[in-house]
Structure formats: C-alpha cells, structure tokens
Design a protein around this motif. Structure first.
Motif, short mmCIF file in Angstrom:
data_model
loop_
_atom_site.label_atom_id
_atom_site.label_comp_id
_atom_site.label_asym_id
_atom_site.label_seq_id
_atom_site.Cartn_x
_atom_site.Cartn_y
_atom_site.Cartn_z
N ARG A 1 36.76 37.49 38.98
CA ARG A 1 37.45 38.67 38.43
C ARG A 1 38.43 39.26 39.45
O ARG A 1 39.54 39.66 39.09
N ARG A 2 37.98 39.33 40.70
CA ARG A 2 38.86 39.87 41.75
C ARG A 2 40.09 38.98 41.92
O ARG A 2 41.23 39.47 41.96
N ARG B 1 31.18 35.27 39.64
CA ARG B 1 31.85 36.03 38.57
C ARG B 1 32.65 37.18 39.16
O ARG B 1 33.80 37.42 38.78
N GLN B 2 32.06 37.87 40.11
CA GLN B 2 32.75 38.99 40.77
C GLN B 2 33.98 38.48 41.51
O GLN B 2 35.06 39.08 41.44
N SER B 3 33.84 37.37 42.21
CA SER B 3 34.96 36.79 42.95
C SER B 3 36.06 36.33 41.99
O SER B 3 37.26 36.55 42.24
N GLU C 1 32.72 29.80 39.51
CA GLU C 1 31.88 30.55 38.57
C GLU C 1 31.26 29.61 37.54
O GLU C 1 30.07 29.68 37.25
#
Length: 177
Positions: free
Chosen positions: A84-85, A80-82, A107
C-alpha cells in the motif's frame, strides 16, 4: 407351487448364529498427529455424542504448524502494508512502478504461504488457532458407545494407532446359519 406372500412359518425358529456389531456404524478414532495425551475424558462403556471431546493431545508438530501460520499471517500484514505504501508513493510519482510491483508480488507470495499453512491444518482437521498452540482435541466422529480405549494420560499417540473404538449399538447384525 404357491403364490409368494406373507405366511407364518412357525412360532419359533431355532437357528445357530451370532450377533455382531453393525460394521456400518463402527468408528475408529485416530490422531492426525503424533503427540502425548494430556487429558483423557472418555472411558470404555461411555455414551458419547458426535463432536464430544474424547481426549486432548499435545503435539510439537501442531505447535510448529500453528507457529508457521502465525508467522505467515504476520508476513502478509507487513507485505500488505508495504504494498500500500509503495502504491501510494508510485501514484504520487515519488517511487518507480517497479518498487510497487515488487511489493505487490511479495504480498501475493506471503498470502500463498499463509494459505498453504491454513490448508495444512485444515487437511488434518485442526483449527488454525486455539488456547494452547501445541494442543488439540480428539472428538467423537459419531454418536455411540466407547467399546475400546487405548489411551492414558502421558501416553504417546501415533497417527496410525486407533485410540478409541465407538459403535452405535442401537442396531446389530444377526448372522444365522
């Protein structure tokens, strides 16, 4: 020939017969997984309520399932973090859309894996987390009296073996001949 209705047959009627447990209120408690009993809290003759803990079992299979869920949830957070980035970089024109789409797909795959692990635990009737990841509680499935207990601390537990038999003794069946 008389009309049907209430009548006194006799003061006492002697019939041979047997009293049986009400089979509709008989419960066999089994373990969903193999393991070792680490605590046994109920004994034959005890009155138990629905949801009351009867025993605690330690299972390596459960520890593996819970660890799989924890790992899958960690992969979801990272994916999820990847994603979004990568989305931010794509929107700013720094990275290609393909990188964002790949991260978004990763994700979704991670979420599918986490949901699968949750469903495996739910199918066993076990929560995804707990104090000790290898232990779970066997609970009474109904109010009643413990008729049989086939479990001692340190004993192996198998899913196909009934560990406790509970019955609601407030009603019984009378079979008269």
């Amino acid at each position: 020939v008389l009309a049907a209705g209430p009548r006194r047959i006799a003061d006492t009627l002697h019939l041979p017969g047997e009293i049986h447990l009400n089979r509709d209120h008989l419960v066999h408690v089994v373990s969903p997984l193999a393991g070792i009993a680490v605590n046994v809290k109920a004994n034959a003759g005890d009155q138990v309520k629905r949801g009351q803990v009867l025993a605690v079992v330690s299972s390596q299979s459960l520890a593996q399932l819970r660890n799989s869920l924890a790992a899958a949830e960690a992969r979801v957070a990272l994916a999820r973090q990847s994603a979004r980035r990568e989305k931010k970089l794509w929107q700013e024109g720094i990275a290609p859309e393909q990188d964002y789409l790949t991260a978004d797909n990763e994700e979704r795959v991670a979420e599918i894996d986490a949901n699968s692990a949750r469903q495996q635990l739910a199918a066993l009737g076990l929560p995804g987390n707990g104090g000790n990841p290898a232990q779970f509680e066997l609970r009474a499935l109904a109010d009643g009296t413990v008729l049989d207990k086939h479990l001692a601390v340190g004993e192996s537990v198998r899913p196909e073996t009934p560990l406790f038999t509970l019955a609601d003794l407030s009603t019984v069946w009378a079979e008269a001949k």
